[in-house]
Design an enzyme around this catalytic site. Structure first.
Site, mmCIF file in Angstrom:
data_model
loop_
_atom_site.group_PDB
_atom_site.id
_atom_site.type_symbol
_atom_site.label_atom_id
_atom_site.label_comp_id
_atom_site.label_asym_id
_atom_site.label_seq_id
_atom_site.Cartn_x
_atom_site.Cartn_y
_atom_site.Cartn_z
ATOM 1 N N ASP A 125 49.702 66.247 -40.707
ATOM 2 C CA ASP A 125 50.119 65.975 -42.097
ATOM 3 C C ASP A 125 51.787 65.509 -42.318
ATOM 4 O O ASP A 125 52.314 64.561 -40.995
ATOM 5 C CB ASP A 125 50.827 67.369 -42.523
ATOM 6 C CG ASP A 125 52.061 67.643 -42.033
ATOM 7 O OD1 ASP A 125 52.425 68.006 -40.642
ATOM 8 O OD2 ASP A 125 52.499 68.524 -42.483
ATOM 9 N N LYS A 137 56.413 74.847 -36.343
ATOM 10 C CA LYS A 137 55.276 74.380 -35.665
ATOM 11 C C LYS A 137 54.747 72.790 -35.091
ATOM 12 O O LYS A 137 56.183 72.585 -35.852
ATOM 13 C CB LYS A 137 53.985 75.076 -37.304
ATOM 14 C CG LYS A 137 54.986 74.413 -38.649
ATOM 15 C CD LYS A 137 53.551 74.803 -40.000
ATOM 16 C CE LYS A 137 53.454 74.866 -41.307
ATOM 17 N NZ LYS A 137 55.228 75.672 -41.881
ATOM 18 N N ASP A 148 53.876 68.541 -38.635
ATOM 19 C CA ASP A 148 54.257 70.430 -38.060
ATOM 20 C C ASP A 148 53.103 70.964 -38.077
ATOM 21 O O ASP A 148 52.764 71.807 -38.411
ATOM 22 C CB ASP A 148 55.438 70.745 -38.924
ATOM 23 C CG ASP A 148 55.385 71.227 -40.385
ATOM 24 O OD1 ASP A 148 53.954 70.409 -41.053
ATOM 25 O OD2 ASP A 148 56.047 71.885 -41.129
ATOM 26 N N ARG A 149 51.953 70.427 -38.996
ATOM 27 C CA ARG A 149 50.955 70.333 -39.037
ATOM 28 C C ARG A 149 49.634 70.120 -38.370
ATOM 29 O O ARG A 149 49.994 68.681 -37.753
ATOM 30 C CB ARG A 149 49.840 70.767 -40.763
ATOM 31 C CG ARG A 149 51.349 71.745 -41.890
ATOM 32 C CD ARG A 149 50.509 71.799 -42.530
ATOM 33 N NE ARG A 149 52.105 72.113 -43.797
ATOM 34 C CZ ARG A 149 51.471 73.223 -44.471
ATOM 35 N NH1 ARG A 149 50.431 73.237 -44.930
ATOM 36 N NH2 ARG A 149 52.849 74.092 -45.241
ATOM 37 N N SER A 165 56.731 68.279 -46.465
ATOM 38 C CA SER A 165 55.751 68.806 -45.783
ATOM 39 C C SER A 165 54.337 67.922 -46.128
ATOM 40 O O SER A 165 54.491 66.523 -45.649
ATOM 41 C CB SER A 165 55.245 70.237 -45.602
ATOM 42 O OG SER A 165 54.834 70.391 -44.777
ATOM 43 N N HIS A 166 53.205 68.617 -46.449
ATOM 44 C CA HIS A 166 52.086 68.591 -46.830
ATOM 45 C C HIS A 166 51.792 67.442 -48.140
ATOM 46 O O HIS A 166 51.142 66.681 -49.024
ATOM 47 C CB HIS A 166 51.029 69.624 -46.736
ATOM 48 C CG HIS A 166 51.211 70.572 -46.759
ATOM 49 N ND1 HIS A 166 52.095 71.398 -46.922
ATOM 50 C CD2 HIS A 166 50.480 71.380 -48.162
ATOM 51 C CE1 HIS A 166 51.934 72.473 -47.657
ATOM 52 N NE2 HIS A 166 51.619 72.968 -48.158
ATOM 53 N N ASP A 170 55.011 65.944 -42.074
ATOM 54 C CA ASP A 170 56.431 65.333 -41.777
ATOM 55 C C ASP A 170 55.693 65.927 -40.033
ATOM 56 O O ASP A 170 56.726 66.413 -38.528
ATOM 57 C CB ASP A 170 57.500 66.985 -41.935
ATOM 58 C CG ASP A 170 56.646 68.108 -41.906
ATOM 59 O OD1 ASP A 170 55.987 68.178 -42.359
ATOM 60 O OD2 ASP A 170 57.489 69.242 -41.751
#
Length: 543
Positions: free
Chosen positions: A277, A376, A281-282, A113-114, A279
């Site tokens: 971010d 998300k 999703d944010r 992710s982030h 991947d």
């Protein structure tokens, strides 16, 4: 193609969290580490014989090699087909979309992710269910149990598949289908939003900046924002995905999105700023000189979603994670729809979405989404914002200020204390947990505690219960402090302290949130004795 059976033994610490298994990249590169976990996924989901899976990720360091290992293991275990993003790239929401639209049996996403990427940074592997959402707790529980008893794994001895070109390739009896990672997702976005209205907005002189942070949304943003919607070339910054995210930290917040922050606070800022971010999703949303908190963004989107074609009939309901500010609750109350409060973790929204109870959902850690996928979705949030701006004719600042005037303002911030000693953090929580019942009526920094508890959640769909989801202290007048330990890091523990206060005073709307919440921050320290247990006097991140 020869099928090999490799002897192995359990490796400690392979318990997946809410977003899969995250460790240092070098850990995943150790002998058998990745293979053990992937074989445990196969066991946890009842095998992959004759199944179809989706595979891709954010392109971080070690992703190409990991993808080839997973393909060879899927072929060795009898999978029918694996749909792979070109060059092993797929944003997390795009992977969720493919899982759903292709009716697959699930998918593996390679991402942390982030978190930063690189050989000395972080890597992650997670499994998503056939609904496109993160694996439920019973599935991750079975995977973890399998990691503790694994004795061997199967892997095919064969050449790597060329993932650079779309097409179908044979790996024994399994088909490897390499697809354009952007196309299906872009088509979905065109169905959800009024692209013509957004094009008119942009062609009328509206300017924007989208910071892809050298992460996976670069190709998506270039194709959609600049390609299909006509944003000026160069509107998408840092568009090339890099294994180490260009040496940066792909977390869309004011601390790490410095280039975007500088542009939006400059002398001639664009009309709209956004970031995503690692991947995809944010998201982070900005107007000229204004950072829109994720909680406020969720509330504004919920209040105005009906302006986009996909949501024109209204929302079935909304949901937020417990630590997210209660700005969304005010919108739901005004619209007469249900607002659910869930634990942190996108999987808790899945049942509500699948059951048709909610349409929009979000969490304070820059995650917003809807029933179009089961993750998300950062770029989706950006496009919904653009659709709303196009329909209202307002700018970001005007839209947010009008929202506060109508619904009141929830001053909100999250303070992260990163890499704290996990044992000391646990001691702090145990101490505070033991004092919760006695806090009511006590005064801290001029604020009176109304009640305090530990949040538990009973899923209204399946009746499952999640306990110990955060410690809450509620004050008279609407203020609130929430304490949580996060599992998204790979070193130590991250203490997250969420501060919230409510104001309906129109003259206070322009106050700086950190200033408005300064007494709440002091109260949070005094109640939990943060410095005593962590040695920290200031957070690493204020989000």
């Amino acid at each position: 193609m020869e099928i090999l059976t490799i002897d192995t033994k359990p490796i400690e610490g392979q318990k997946p969290g809410t977003s899969g298994l995250r460790k240092k990249t070098r850990t995943f590169m150790e002998p058998h580490y990745l293979e053990n976990f992937v074989e445990s996924i196969w066991t946890g989901i009842g095998g992959v014989t004759s199944k179809t899976l989706v595979l891709g990720g954010d392109g971080r360091y070690f992703s190409p090699e990991a993808a080839q290992v997973i393909l060879r293991m899927a072929a060795a275990s009898g999978a029918r087909r694996v749909i792979v993003g070109q060059n092993a790239l797929l944003s997390t929401p795009a992977a969720s979309n493919l899982i759903r639209t292709r009716a697959t049996d699930g998918g593996i996403i390679l991402s942390a992710s982030h978190n930063p990427g690189g050989i000395d940074e972080d890597f992650g592997v997670k499994f998503n269910n056939s609904n496109g959402g993160p694996a439920a707790e019973d599935v991750t529980g079975r995977i973890f149990e399998a990691t503790k008893s694994i004795a061997s794994y199967k892997i095919a001895e064969t050449q790597n598949v060329d993932l650079s070109q779309p097409g179908e390739y044979a790996m024994g009896d399994m088909v490897v289908e390499v697809v354009d990672p952007v196309e299906a997702y872009a088509q979905l976005m065109e169905k959800l939003f009024d692209f013509d209205a957004i094009r008119r907005l942009i062609s009328g002189g509206f300017t924007m900046r989208f910071d892809a942070m050298h992460a996976v949304t670069g190709p998506y943003a270039k194709a959609i924002l600049e390609g299909r919607l006509g944003a000026a070339p160069g509107s998408v910054l840092n568009a090339e995905p890099k294994p180490d995210f260009g040496g940066g930290h792909p977390d869309p917040n004011p601390i790490w999105a410095k280039e975007l922050m500088a542009a939006m606070n400059g002398d001639t800022p664009p009309d709209f700023g956004a970031a995503s971010d690692g991947d995809g999703d944010r998201n982070m949303i900005m107007g000229p000189g204004l950072y829109v908190t994720p909680s406020d963004s969720l509330a504004v989107l919920a209040a105005n979603a009906h302006l986009a074609p996909a949501y024109a009939k209204g929302l079935a309901g909304v949901a937020r994670s417990m630590p997210t500010s209660r700005a969304l609750d005010a919108v739901a109350a005004r619209k007469g729809i249900d607002c659910y409060e869930t634990p942190t973790g996108w999987k808790f929204f899945g049942n509500l979405l699948d059951d048709g109870r909610i349409t929009l959902c979000g969490e304070e850690s820059a995650g917003t989404g809807s029933d179009h996928v089961r993750e998300k979705d950062g770029l989706w949030a950006v496009l919904l914002w653009l659709n709303i701006l196009a329909e209202t004719g307002k700018g970001v600042v005007e839209l947010v200020h009008d929202h506060w005037a109508e619904y009141g303002r929830n001053f909100y911030t999250r303070h992260d204390f990163e890499g704290v000693d996990a044992d000391r953090a646990t001691e702090m929580f145990d101490d505070l947990r033991g004092r919760l019942d006695s806090l009511a009526g006590q005064e801290f920094c001029g604020r009176i505690v109304e009640r305090a508890d530990e949040f538990s959640y009973e899923d209204p769909v399946d009746g499952s219960v999640a306990r110990q989801q955060g410690l809450r202290v509620m004050f008279a007048g609407g203020g609130r402090v929430v304490y949580r330990l996060s599992g998204t890091g790979t070193v130590g523990a991250t203490l997250r302290v969420y501060l919230e206060d409510v104001s309906e005073d129109a003259t206070a709307q322009d106050r700086d949130a950190q200033e408005a919440l300064s007494d709440m921050a002091r109260a949070a320290e005094e109640i939990a004795r943060i410095e005593h247990y962590t040695g920290r006097t200031e957070p690493d991140v204020r989000a």
